[in-house]
Motif scaffolding. Sequence first.
Motif, mmCIF file in Angstrom:
data_model
loop_
_atom_site.group_PDB
_atom_site.id
_atom_site.type_symbol
_atom_site.label_atom_id
_atom_site.label_comp_id
_atom_site.label_asym_id
_atom_site.label_seq_id
_atom_site.Cartn_x
_atom_site.Cartn_y
_atom_site.Cartn_z
ATOM 1 N N UNK A 1 44.288 40.620 42.845
ATOM 2 C CA UNK A 1 43.050 40.003 43.362
ATOM 3 C C UNK A 1 41.911 40.044 42.352
ATOM 4 N N UNK A 2 41.879 41.070 41.510
ATOM 5 C CA UNK A 2 40.819 41.175 40.508
ATOM 6 C C UNK A 2 40.959 40.071 39.467
ATOM 7 N N UNK A 3 42.184 39.789 39.048
ATOM 8 C CA UNK A 3 42.413 38.709 38.088
ATOM 9 C C UNK A 3 41.995 37.372 38.686
ATOM 10 N N UNK A 4 42.323 37.165 39.966
ATOM 11 C CA UNK A 4 41.891 35.948 40.644
ATOM 12 C C UNK A 4 40.377 35.838 40.634
ATOM 13 N N UNK A 5 39.696 36.939 40.907
ATOM 14 C CA UNK A 5 38.236 36.944 40.915
ATOM 15 C C UNK A 5 37.683 36.609 39.535
ATOM 16 N N UNK A 6 38.246 37.229 38.499
ATOM 17 C CA UNK A 6 37.756 36.991 37.138
ATOM 18 C C UNK A 6 37.920 35.523 36.761
ATOM 19 N N UNK A 7 39.091 34.953 37.059
ATOM 20 C CA UNK A 7 39.309 33.553 36.727
ATOM 21 C C UNK A 7 38.403 32.608 37.494
ATOM 22 N N UNK A 8 38.174 32.920 38.782
ATOM 23 C CA UNK A 8 37.368 32.022 39.608
ATOM 24 C C UNK A 8 35.882 32.126 39.318
ATOM 25 N N UNK A 9 35.438 33.207 38.678
ATOM 26 C CA UNK A 9 34.006 33.371 38.405
ATOM 27 C C UNK A 9 33.621 32.950 36.985
ATOM 28 N N UNK A 10 34.578 32.401 36.228
ATOM 29 C CA UNK A 10 34.244 31.954 34.878
ATOM 30 C C UNK A 10 33.164 30.871 34.924
ATOM 31 N N UNK A 11 33.314 29.937 35.881
ATOM 32 C CA UNK A 11 32.301 28.900 36.007
ATOM 33 C C UNK A 11 30.932 29.457 36.340
ATOM 34 N N UNK A 12 30.905 30.473 37.212
ATOM 35 C CA UNK A 12 29.627 31.116 37.553
ATOM 36 C C UNK A 12 29.068 31.839 36.330
ATOM 37 N N UNK A 13 29.957 32.451 35.541
ATOM 38 C CA UNK A 13 29.503 33.146 34.332
ATOM 39 C C UNK A 13 28.885 32.184 33.332
ATOM 40 N N UNK A 14 29.373 30.944 33.309
ATOM 41 C CA UNK A 14 28.774 29.940 32.425
ATOM 42 C C UNK A 14 27.319 29.698 32.812
ATOM 43 N N UNK A 15 27.073 29.602 34.141
ATOM 44 C CA UNK A 15 25.705 29.425 34.599
ATOM 45 C C UNK A 15 24.819 30.600 34.231
ATOM 46 N N UNK A 16 25.352 31.818 34.379
ATOM 47 C CA UNK A 16 24.576 32.991 33.980
ATOM 48 C C UNK A 16 24.318 33.024 32.494
ATOM 49 N N UNK A 17 25.308 32.608 31.703
ATOM 50 C CA UNK A 17 25.124 32.595 30.251
ATOM 51 C C UNK A 17 24.074 31.574 29.835
ATOM 52 N N UNK A 18 24.031 30.436 30.540
ATOM 53 C CA UNK A 18 23.022 29.419 30.222
ATOM 54 C C UNK A 18 21.629 29.988 30.406
ATOM 55 N N UNK A 19 21.412 30.708 31.502
ATOM 56 C CA UNK A 19 20.078 31.270 31.736
ATOM 57 C C UNK A 19 19.767 32.366 30.721
ATOM 58 N N UNK A 20 20.732 33.237 30.450
ATOM 59 C CA UNK A 20 20.494 34.314 29.494
ATOM 60 C C UNK A 20 20.213 33.774 28.099
ATOM 61 N N UNK A 21 20.912 32.721 27.709
ATOM 62 C CA UNK A 21 20.662 32.136 26.395
ATOM 63 C C UNK A 21 19.245 31.576 26.304
ATOM 64 N N UNK A 22 18.747 31.054 27.424
ATOM 65 C CA UNK A 22 17.373 30.551 27.422
ATOM 66 C C UNK A 22 16.372 31.690 27.327
ATOM 67 N N UNK A 23 16.640 32.786 28.041
ATOM 68 C CA UNK A 23 15.715 33.932 28.039
ATOM 69 C C UNK A 23 15.706 34.618 26.679
ATOM 70 N N UNK A 24 16.885 34.803 26.090
ATOM 71 C CA UNK A 24 17.005 35.554 24.845
ATOM 72 C C UNK A 24 17.077 34.648 23.608
#
Length: 320
Positions: A243-266
């Motif tokens: 289940x953890x692997x499933x979670x990691x794979x399914x949250x990659x798209x969400x991580x992209x959104x978080x990375x976009x915001x962090x890249x703007x902040x930093x």
Amino acid sequence: MLTYMFRRLAVGLAMLLALSVLVFILLRLAPGDPVAAYINPSAPLSPQALAELRARLGLDQPLPVQYLAWLRAALSGNFGYSIQRGGVPVLPLVLGRVGPTALLMGTGLVIATVAGIATGIVSAVRRNSSLDVALSAVASLGISSPAFLTALLGLYLFAVKFHVAPAGGMLTPGVPFSLTDLLAHLILPACLLSLGYAAMIMRYMRSSLLEVLNQDYVRTARAKGVREVWVILKHATRNALLPVITLIGSTIGVAVGGAIFLESVFNWPGMGLLLVDAVSSRDYPVIMCATLITGAGVILVNLLTDLLYAVIDPRIQVSK
């Protein structure tokens, strides 16, 4: 396995095509005239010159014709030229930003995975203890904290208040490249990116491991006298990881959104910062190319996640 891989790749290509259609339509439905992005506001064009520019760009054609023309060029590797950057080819520009984004996201996900799995195991083994309660409270706080609040708070505390990390950028300007300098700039945004995902992984790992620990084969291993640490790590954890692997794979798209915001902040020079600049300046070719490359990365990661199932649990067989 090869048949399954090719079938999943075909589905991924179809999803990528659907994504390109969706983004193309949304950009055309956005308020304003796309031609306005090509015009200098201080030197407006006459209606005749505006019509000629629209015809030269193909924007006077029906929307399906415009999309097919773009798709034909994109399949040959021509994604057009950046409007904001004065005719710079889009594809090399976007590909040059993939590395910094992959470095930030990869580091953040590695930190989140290691920390989340480790704390999840500890929380499950020490169930209902004060340590379990404390870890669960921290995980709940991490899940419920918005990404923008975490990023801004971390930037203020660690970069502005205590000066333990650089405030932004990927490297120090004017300083020769060094791995130490890169890591000094990377560690803070990567840790902030990992907070929410580590909390989710911890909760999933705890729940999955508690379920596995009640299985008969775990009781059998304990009855045989296997040391508890090997029961947890070898027999229980491996099966609890699915289940953890499933979670990691399914949250990659969400991580992209978080990375976009962090890249703007930093001010991290990755695809997120490039995409934000392109959206603010209505640089349509860059938006299309960056979106498709990001989508292709998410689809590829999900495919690799599915293939990892058979590696972690040999009982799983892919369907033919």
